[in-house]
Design a protein around this motif. Structure first.
Motif, PDB file in Angstrom:
ATOM      1  N   PRO A 226       0.845  -1.182  -0.365  1.00  0.00           N
ATOM      2  CA  PRO A 226       0.227   0.219   0.319  1.00  0.00           C
ATOM      3  C   PRO A 226       0.817   1.204   0.041  1.00  0.00           C
ATOM      4  O   PRO A 226       2.074   1.452  -0.441  1.00  0.00           O
ATOM      5  N   ASP A 227       0.484   2.461  -0.597  1.00  0.00           N
ATOM      6  CA  ASP A 227       0.973   3.559  -0.763  1.00  0.00           C
ATOM      7  C   ASP A 227       1.474   4.139   1.609  1.00  0.00           C
ATOM      8  O   ASP A 227       2.662   4.435   1.099  1.00  0.00           O
ATOM      9  N   HIS A 228       1.134   4.307   1.730  1.00  0.00           N
ATOM     10  CA  HIS A 228       1.561   4.698   3.067  1.00  0.00           C
ATOM     11  C   HIS A 228       2.954   3.223   3.616  1.00  0.00           C
ATOM     12  O   HIS A 228       3.478   3.530   4.722  1.00  0.00           O
ATOM     13  N   ALA A 229       3.472   1.816   3.026  1.00  0.00           N
ATOM     14  CA  ALA A 229       4.134   1.370   2.927  1.00  0.00           C
ATOM     15  C   ALA A 229       5.221   2.061   2.391  1.00  0.00           C
ATOM     16  O   ALA A 229       6.651   1.699   2.735  1.00  0.00           O
ATOM     17  N   MET A 230       5.466   3.083   1.477  1.00  0.00           N
ATOM     18  CA  MET A 230       6.304   2.949   0.891  1.00  0.00           C
ATOM     19  C   MET A 230       6.546   4.977   1.177  1.00  0.00           C
ATOM     20  O   MET A 230       6.475   5.740   1.601  1.00  0.00           O
ATOM     21  N   LEU A 231       8.193   4.487   2.285  1.00  0.00           N
ATOM     22  CA  LEU A 231       9.211   5.344   2.697  1.00  0.00           C
ATOM     23  C   LEU A 231       9.651   6.492   1.732  1.00  0.00           C
ATOM     24  O   LEU A 231      10.718   5.631   0.207  1.00  0.00           O
ATOM     25  N   ASP A 232       9.932   7.033   1.736  1.00  0.00           N
ATOM     26  CA  ASP A 232      10.386   8.313   0.708  1.00  0.00           C
ATOM     27  C   ASP A 232      11.545   8.607   1.089  1.00  0.00           C
ATOM     28  O   ASP A 232      12.134   9.489   1.430  1.00  0.00           O
ATOM     29  N   MET A 233      12.348   7.340   0.990  1.00  0.00           N
ATOM     30  CA  MET A 233      13.834   7.264   1.444  1.00  0.00           C
ATOM     31  C   MET A 233      14.910   8.429   0.357  1.00  0.00           C
ATOM     32  O   MET A 233      15.527   8.849   1.125  1.00  0.00           O
ATOM     33  N   GLY A 234      14.414   8.634  -0.623  1.00  0.00           N
ATOM     34  CA  GLY A 234      15.216   9.729  -1.710  1.00  0.00           C
ATOM     35  C   GLY A 234      16.814   8.822  -1.742  1.00  0.00           C
ATOM     36  O   GLY A 234      17.688   7.694  -1.734  1.00  0.00           O
ATOM     37  N   ASP A 235      17.657   9.973  -1.110  1.00  0.00           N
ATOM     38  CA  ASP A 235      19.480   9.603  -0.655  1.00  0.00           C
ATOM     39  C   ASP A 235      20.007   9.856   0.652  1.00  0.00           C
ATOM     40  O   ASP A 235      20.752   9.714   0.515  1.00  0.00           O
ATOM     41  N   GLY A 257      17.886   2.301  -7.962  1.00  0.00           N
ATOM     42  CA  GLY A 257      19.064   2.645  -9.343  1.00  0.00           C
ATOM     43  C   GLY A 257      20.036   2.045  -8.543  1.00  0.00           C
ATOM     44  O   GLY A 257      20.918   2.401  -7.715  1.00  0.00           O
ATOM     45  N   ILE A 258      20.674   1.243  -9.754  1.00  0.00           N
ATOM     46  CA  ILE A 258      21.642   0.698  -9.455  1.00  0.00           C
ATOM     47  C   ILE A 258      23.441   1.574  -9.374  1.00  0.00           C
ATOM     48  O   ILE A 258      23.879   1.257  -8.346  1.00  0.00           O
ATOM     49  N   ALA A 259      22.934   2.618 -10.090  1.00  0.00           N
ATOM     50  CA  ALA A 259      24.319   3.988  -9.499  1.00  0.00           C
ATOM     51  C   ALA A 259      24.160   4.345  -7.693  1.00  0.00           C
ATOM     52  O   ALA A 259      25.483   4.176  -6.939  1.00  0.00           O
ATOM     53  N   LYS A 260      23.075   4.649  -7.379  1.00  0.00           N
ATOM     54  CA  LYS A 260      22.857   4.745  -5.780  1.00  0.00           C
ATOM     55  C   LYS A 260      22.841   3.447  -5.240  1.00  0.00           C
ATOM     56  O   LYS A 260      23.791   3.987  -4.035  1.00  0.00           O
TER      57      LYS A 260
END
Length: 348
Positions: A226-235, A257-260
């Motif tokens: 669900p949407d609220h399981a997705m944490l906006d981790m970013g960097d 992505g493979i770079a990060k």
């Protein structure tokens, strides 16, 4: 793409500081001799900003003031928003209400209980103190309804994490110090923490932190989260992992992505390009592929090595995740390409 300003960055003021200034000025009009030209407040750490009034109105038994939010040089979505406080008599203490553009809490796990306006604890304390100080100044009872409104706040909220956190109808009134420090990333990391709190309060067993929209879509589709399981981790893998170690869930997926994720595999916890880089010399040694030393980007290296690179990244990044969050959290890593195709997976 936003540009980071050159030279010394100008700090700004939080929505909570603006709301407090608006309350203080509105009480001048309600209890005193009218609206001031400007209003000064004292923030929790002693700063004393002064705000110009951008809006004022009054009627029988009420007054309201608007302050324009100035976030300084921080790329804050609420920069330029008008924060309006209306004050009117109450029968019991200070009470807070959400006006147009301010959200209401609909999910447990946040520092404000379900059903309350999304005005965080420190801004509430600041406004209560302003009411008490003004009440003492004018010899009035400190029984006040405070309604905070933000014209256009509902649209602004769509650019924040509020919908995911269960805050509906508008933005939150935020701030722990009253000061916005440019590019401090504190607000982003705090939002990750609140996302974890909401997921835990809702009993979610599985959450995911991803580096961007493409990996998030791939991971959410893969596991049907669900949407609220997705944490906006970013960097900010480090900020997420540190909080999860103290506040664990059953399972964590890290997608990117493979770079990060190559940077994570090499030990970085802040994956921003300005703060961590891929070490291609070391990568060549770890892969046993000397030609990787000539690569300029991870995508170059992927073209040279192919799937073994993605598999190495997934495995090493998984090891880093487990070390960071602890064995009490089952973890896995999903590596994707720019099209969202899964290149490799490792872990639970």
């Amino acid at each position: 793409m936003s540009r980071i300003p050159q030279g010394e960055l100008r700090r700004g003021w939080t929505t909570g500081a603006c709301a407090t200034a608006a309350v203080k000025a509105a009480l001048d009009a309600l209890w005193g001799d009218g609206f001031p030209k400007e209003v000064g407040i004292v923030l929790p750490k002693g700063e004393t900003p002064v705000f110009a009034l951008a809006h004022q109105a009054a009627g029988p038994g009420w007054a309201e003031v608007g302050i324009t939010k100035d976030a300084g040089d921080d790329p804050d979505v609420t920069h330029g928003a008008l924060i309006i406080a209306r004050v009117e008599a109450s029968r019991r203490g200070v009470q807070f209400h959400a006006g147009d553009g301010v959200g209401q809490v609909t999910k447990p796990g946040l520092p404000i209980v379900v059903g309350e306006p999304a005005i965080n604890p420190v801004p509430r304390q600041m406004m209560i103190r302003a009411v008490e100080e003004q009440a003492a100044r004018y010899g009035c009872a400190s029984d006040i309804h405070i309604t905070i409104s933000v014209p256009g706040g509902q649209a602004l909220a769509l650019k924040t994490w509020n919908p995911r956190l269960g805050i509906e109808g508008g933005i939150s009134i935020l701030g722990t110090t009253g000061v916005v420090r440019p590019f401090s990333c504190a607000a982003w990391i705090a939002s990750i923490h609140r996302g974890i709190d909401v997921a835990r309060a809702d009993g979610l067993a599985h959450v995911a932190g991803c580096t961007g929209a493409t990996s998030e879509t791939a991971v959410q589709s893969l596991y049907g989260l669900p949407d609220h399981a997705m944490l906006d981790m970013g960097d900010f893998f480090g900020g997420m992992a540190k909080y999860l170690k103290r506040n664990p869930v059953e399972r964590l997926t890290v997608g990117g992505g493979i770079a990060k994720l190559t940077k994570l595999a090499q030990g970085a916890v802040d994956l921003h390009s300005a703060r961590s880089q891929v070490d291609f010399e070391r990568l060549a040694v770890d892969l046993g592929e000397d030609r990787v030393k000539q690569a300029n980007t991870v995508l170059d290296a992927l073209d040279l090595v192919g799937p073994p690179l993605a598999e190495w990244v997934a495995t090493r990044a998984y090891d880093r995740v487990v070390k960071a969050v602890g064995r009490q959290v089952a973890a896995d890593v999903v590596v994707v390409d720019r099209a969202g195709t899964i290149l490799a997976q490792a872990g639970a």
